[in-house]
Write a protein that holds these residues in place. Sequence first.
Motif, PDB file in Angstrom:
ATOM      1  N   CYS A  94      -7.570   8.846   4.256  1.00 60.35           N
ATOM      2  CA  CYS A  94      -8.933   9.052   4.744  1.00 60.35           C
ATOM      3  C   CYS A  94      -9.924   8.400   3.783  1.00 60.35           C
ATOM      4  O   CYS A  94      -9.794   8.531   2.564  1.00 60.35           O
ATOM      5  CB  CYS A  94      -9.250  10.540   4.860  1.00 60.35           C
ATOM      6  N   ASP A  95     -10.915   7.707   4.343  1.00 58.01           N
ATOM      7  CA  ASP A  95     -11.956   7.100   3.526  1.00 58.01           C
ATOM      8  C   ASP A  95     -12.794   8.195   2.876  1.00 58.01           C
ATOM      9  O   ASP A  95     -13.194   9.152   3.516  1.00 58.01           O
ATOM     10  CB  ASP A  95     -12.839   6.216   4.414  1.00 58.01           C
ATOM     11  N   GLY A  96     -13.045   8.062   1.597  1.00 55.83           N
ATOM     12  CA  GLY A  96     -13.887   9.023   0.896  1.00 55.83           C
ATOM     13  C   GLY A  96     -13.481   9.127  -0.553  1.00 55.83           C
ATOM     14  O   GLY A  96     -12.407   8.677  -0.945  1.00 55.83           O
ATOM     15  N   PRO A  97     -14.342   9.727  -1.369  1.00 55.50           N
ATOM     16  CA  PRO A  97     -14.105   9.727  -2.815  1.00 55.50           C
ATOM     17  C   PRO A  97     -12.821  10.424  -3.244  1.00 55.50           C
ATOM     18  O   PRO A  97     -12.268  10.108  -4.289  1.00 55.50           O
ATOM     19  CB  PRO A  97     -15.337  10.433  -3.376  1.00 55.50           C
ATOM     20  N   ILE A  98     -12.301  11.346  -2.444  1.00 53.37           N
ATOM     21  CA  ILE A  98     -11.087  12.056  -2.848  1.00 53.37           C
ATOM     22  C   ILE A  98      -9.847  11.212  -2.572  1.00 53.37           C
ATOM     23  O   ILE A  98      -8.934  11.133  -3.393  1.00 53.37           O
ATOM     24  CB  ILE A  98     -10.987  13.410  -2.113  1.00 53.37           C
ATOM     25  N   HIS A  99      -9.788  10.548  -1.420  1.00 57.15           N
ATOM     26  CA  HIS A  99      -8.555   9.902  -0.969  1.00 57.15           C
ATOM     27  C   HIS A  99      -8.475   8.411  -1.261  1.00 57.15           C
ATOM     28  O   HIS A  99      -7.397   7.885  -1.504  1.00 57.15           O
ATOM     29  CB  HIS A  99      -8.374  10.129   0.529  1.00 57.15           C
ATOM     30  N   LEU A 102       0.832  -1.201   0.000  1.00 61.02           N
ATOM     31  CA  LEU A 102       0.000   0.000   0.000  1.00 61.02           C
ATOM     32  C   LEU A 102       0.867   1.252   0.000  1.00 61.02           C
ATOM     33  O   LEU A 102       0.580   2.226  -0.717  1.00 61.02           O
ATOM     34  CB  LEU A 102      -0.959  -0.004   1.196  1.00 61.02           C
ATOM     35  N   LEU A 103       1.952   1.240   0.767  1.00 58.87           N
ATOM     36  CA  LEU A 103       2.861   2.388   0.762  1.00 58.87           C
ATOM     37  C   LEU A 103       3.446   2.609  -0.629  1.00 58.87           C
ATOM     38  O   LEU A 103       3.569   3.750  -1.097  1.00 58.87           O
ATOM     39  CB  LEU A 103       3.984   2.177   1.778  1.00 58.87           C
ATOM     40  N   GLU A 104       3.802   1.522  -1.318  1.00 54.52           N
ATOM     41  CA  GLU A 104       4.327   1.632  -2.684  1.00 54.52           C
ATOM     42  C   GLU A 104       3.294   2.244  -3.624  1.00 54.52           C
ATOM     43  O   GLU A 104       3.610   3.111  -4.445  1.00 54.52           O
ATOM     44  CB  GLU A 104       4.754   0.258  -3.194  1.00 54.52           C
ATOM     45  N   ALA A 105       2.051   1.802  -3.496  1.00 51.35           N
ATOM     46  CA  ALA A 105       0.989   2.335  -4.348  1.00 51.35           C
ATOM     47  C   ALA A 105       0.744   3.813  -4.071  1.00 51.35           C
ATOM     48  O   ALA A 105       0.592   4.623  -5.002  1.00 51.35           O
ATOM     49  CB  ALA A 105      -0.300   1.535  -4.132  1.00 51.35           C
ATOM     50  N   LEU A 106       0.725   4.191  -2.791  1.00 45.91           N
ATOM     51  CA  LEU A 106       0.516   5.598  -2.447  1.00 45.91           C
ATOM     52  C   LEU A 106       1.685   6.456  -2.934  1.00 45.91           C
ATOM     53  O   LEU A 106       1.487   7.583  -3.398  1.00 45.91           O
ATOM     54  CB  LEU A 106       0.325   5.743  -0.936  1.00 45.91           C
ATOM     55  N   ALA A 107       2.907   5.914  -2.851  1.00 50.41           N
ATOM     56  CA  ALA A 107       4.076   6.660  -3.317  1.00 50.41           C
ATOM     57  C   ALA A 107       4.028   6.893  -4.822  1.00 50.41           C
ATOM     58  O   ALA A 107       4.609   7.851  -5.330  1.00 50.41           O
ATOM     59  CB  ALA A 107       5.356   5.910  -2.953  1.00 50.41           C
ATOM     60  N   THR A 108       3.314   6.032  -5.528  1.00 51.56           N
ATOM     61  CA  THR A 108       3.170   6.159  -6.979  1.00 51.56           C
ATOM     62  C   THR A 108       1.962   7.022  -7.335  1.00 51.56           C
ATOM     63  O   THR A 108       1.722   7.291  -8.509  1.00 51.56           O
ATOM     64  CB  THR A 108       3.044   4.749  -7.612  1.00 51.56           C
ATOM     65  N   GLY A 109       1.202   7.416  -6.336  1.00 52.25           N
ATOM     66  CA  GLY A 109       0.044   8.270  -6.576  1.00 52.25           C
ATOM     67  C   GLY A 109      -1.207   7.527  -6.984  1.00 52.25           C
ATOM     68  O   GLY A 109      -2.142   8.123  -7.520  1.00 52.25           O
ATOM     69  N   LEU A 110      -1.252   6.205  -6.716  1.00 53.56           N
ATOM     70  CA  LEU A 110      -2.429   5.439  -7.109  1.00 53.56           C
ATOM     71  C   LEU A 110      -3.567   5.650  -6.111  1.00 53.56           C
ATOM     72  O   LEU A 110      -3.352   5.892  -4.926  1.00 53.56           O
ATOM     73  CB  LEU A 110      -2.101   3.949  -7.196  1.00 53.56           C
ATOM     74  N   TYR A 111      -4.782   5.539  -6.623  1.00 52.99           N
ATOM     75  CA  TYR A 111      -5.977   5.633  -5.803  1.00 52.99           C
ATOM     76  C   TYR A 111      -6.185   4.278  -5.128  1.00 52.99           C
ATOM     77  O   TYR A 111      -6.242   3.248  -5.797  1.00 52.99           O
ATOM     78  CB  TYR A 111      -7.167   5.981  -6.691  1.00 52.99           C
ATOM     79  N   PRO A 112      -6.297   4.222  -3.793  1.00 56.00           N
ATOM     80  CA  PRO A 112      -6.418   2.930  -3.113  1.00 56.00           C
ATOM     81  C   PRO A 112      -7.868   2.509  -2.868  1.00 56.00           C
ATOM     82  O   PRO A 112      -8.708   3.299  -2.452  1.00 56.00           O
ATOM     83  CB  PRO A 112      -5.716   3.191  -1.773  1.00 56.00           C
ATOM     84  N   ILE A 113      -8.124   1.238  -3.155  1.00 61.09           N
ATOM     85  CA  ILE A 113      -9.353   0.569  -2.724  1.00 61.09           C
ATOM     86  C   ILE A 113      -8.884  -0.627  -1.915  1.00 61.09           C
ATOM     87  O   ILE A 113      -8.307  -1.568  -2.466  1.00 61.09           O
ATOM     88  CB  ILE A 113     -10.224   0.113  -3.909  1.00 61.09           C
ATOM     89  N   VAL A 114      -9.088  -0.585  -0.601  1.00 59.70           N
ATOM     90  CA  VAL A 114      -8.533  -1.608   0.286  1.00 59.70           C
ATOM     91  C   VAL A 114      -9.559  -2.027   1.327  1.00 59.70           C
ATOM     92  O   VAL A 114     -10.574  -1.356   1.526  1.00 59.70           O
ATOM     93  CB  VAL A 114      -7.247  -1.103   0.992  1.00 59.70           C
ATOM     94  N   THR A 115      -9.276  -3.136   1.981  1.00 57.90           N
ATOM     95  CA  THR A 115     -10.199  -3.630   3.006  1.00 57.90           C
ATOM     96  C   THR A 115     -10.285  -2.684   4.197  1.00 57.90           C
ATOM     97  O   THR A 115      -9.301  -2.053   4.585  1.00 57.90           O
ATOM     98  CB  THR A 115      -9.786  -5.024   3.518  1.00 57.90           C
ATOM     99  N   ASP A 116     -11.458  -2.650   4.758  1.00 58.85           N
ATOM    100  CA  ASP A 116     -11.733  -1.823   5.932  1.00 58.85           C
ATOM    101  C   ASP A 116     -11.302  -2.610   7.172  1.00 58.85           C
ATOM    102  O   ASP A 116     -12.119  -3.206   7.879  1.00 58.85           O
ATOM    103  CB  ASP A 116     -13.227  -1.490   5.982  1.00 58.85           C
ATOM    104  N   ILE A 117      -9.991  -2.632   7.384  1.00 54.27           N
ATOM    105  CA  ILE A 117      -9.414  -3.269   8.568  1.00 54.27           C
ATOM    106  C   ILE A 117      -8.596  -2.195   9.293  1.00 54.27           C
ATOM    107  O   ILE A 117      -8.119  -1.247   8.656  1.00 54.27           O
ATOM    108  CB  ILE A 117      -8.549  -4.497   8.208  1.00 54.27           C
ATOM    109  N   PRO A 118      -8.452  -2.309  10.607  1.00 55.68           N
ATOM    110  CA  PRO A 118      -7.797  -1.241  11.370  1.00 55.68           C
ATOM    111  C   PRO A 118      -6.409  -0.875  10.861  1.00 55.68           C
ATOM    112  O   PRO A 118      -6.003   0.287  10.910  1.00 55.68           O
ATOM    113  CB  PRO A 118      -7.715  -1.813  12.792  1.00 55.68           C
TER     114      PRO A 118
END
Length: 196
Positions: free
Chosen positions: A174-179, A151-167
Amino acid sequence: RTVNKYALRSAAAIFANGFYLTQKAQQQIPGANIQSLLIGIEMERFELSSAPDSPIQFICTRAFENIYDNRTIIDAISLFPVEYPDFRMIFVSNGTTLEECIARADAKLRPDLRERVQFLRGVAYDDLIAALRSSHIFISMSLSDGTATTLLEALATGLYPIVTDIPQNHGLFCDGPIHGIFVPPRDSKCLKDSML
């Protein structure tokens, strides 16, 4: 938990991958010297995605292991309606459930969907970074995690994340359409809606 309690009580120091796992370890062994250790990534190796606007490319870099639940991604794609935006889905990694998941894709996906799903079967790290840079959206349906390097690699590349809702995923965005979007574990319908 029994083994953890015995082993961790004997340790001079304990490192846990992320704040959530640190908290869970402290609940098991109160008073133990437990510290968060975020493994992190080498930021200088990453550049923002340069993918063309179309087709939208989803990428999953999680290993094919039960804990990462790549099956749910295949199940979500199988629910796509007859008309949908053009897309590609790239699975990068290898693992013990890879062949089972390829067979699942072959069996569950209509031909028009199956041709858009690619399994790379594991790649060198530079190729993984290149695959991230040619993608738009990162997907992880992991059932449990530390602070996920993927996930850190994806965020560093600027990708939009869709991930499981786990702690473990909270606090990274932040959860929401922008982030980005959090999806309940094993919920292929919600994942399908999020992808569409």
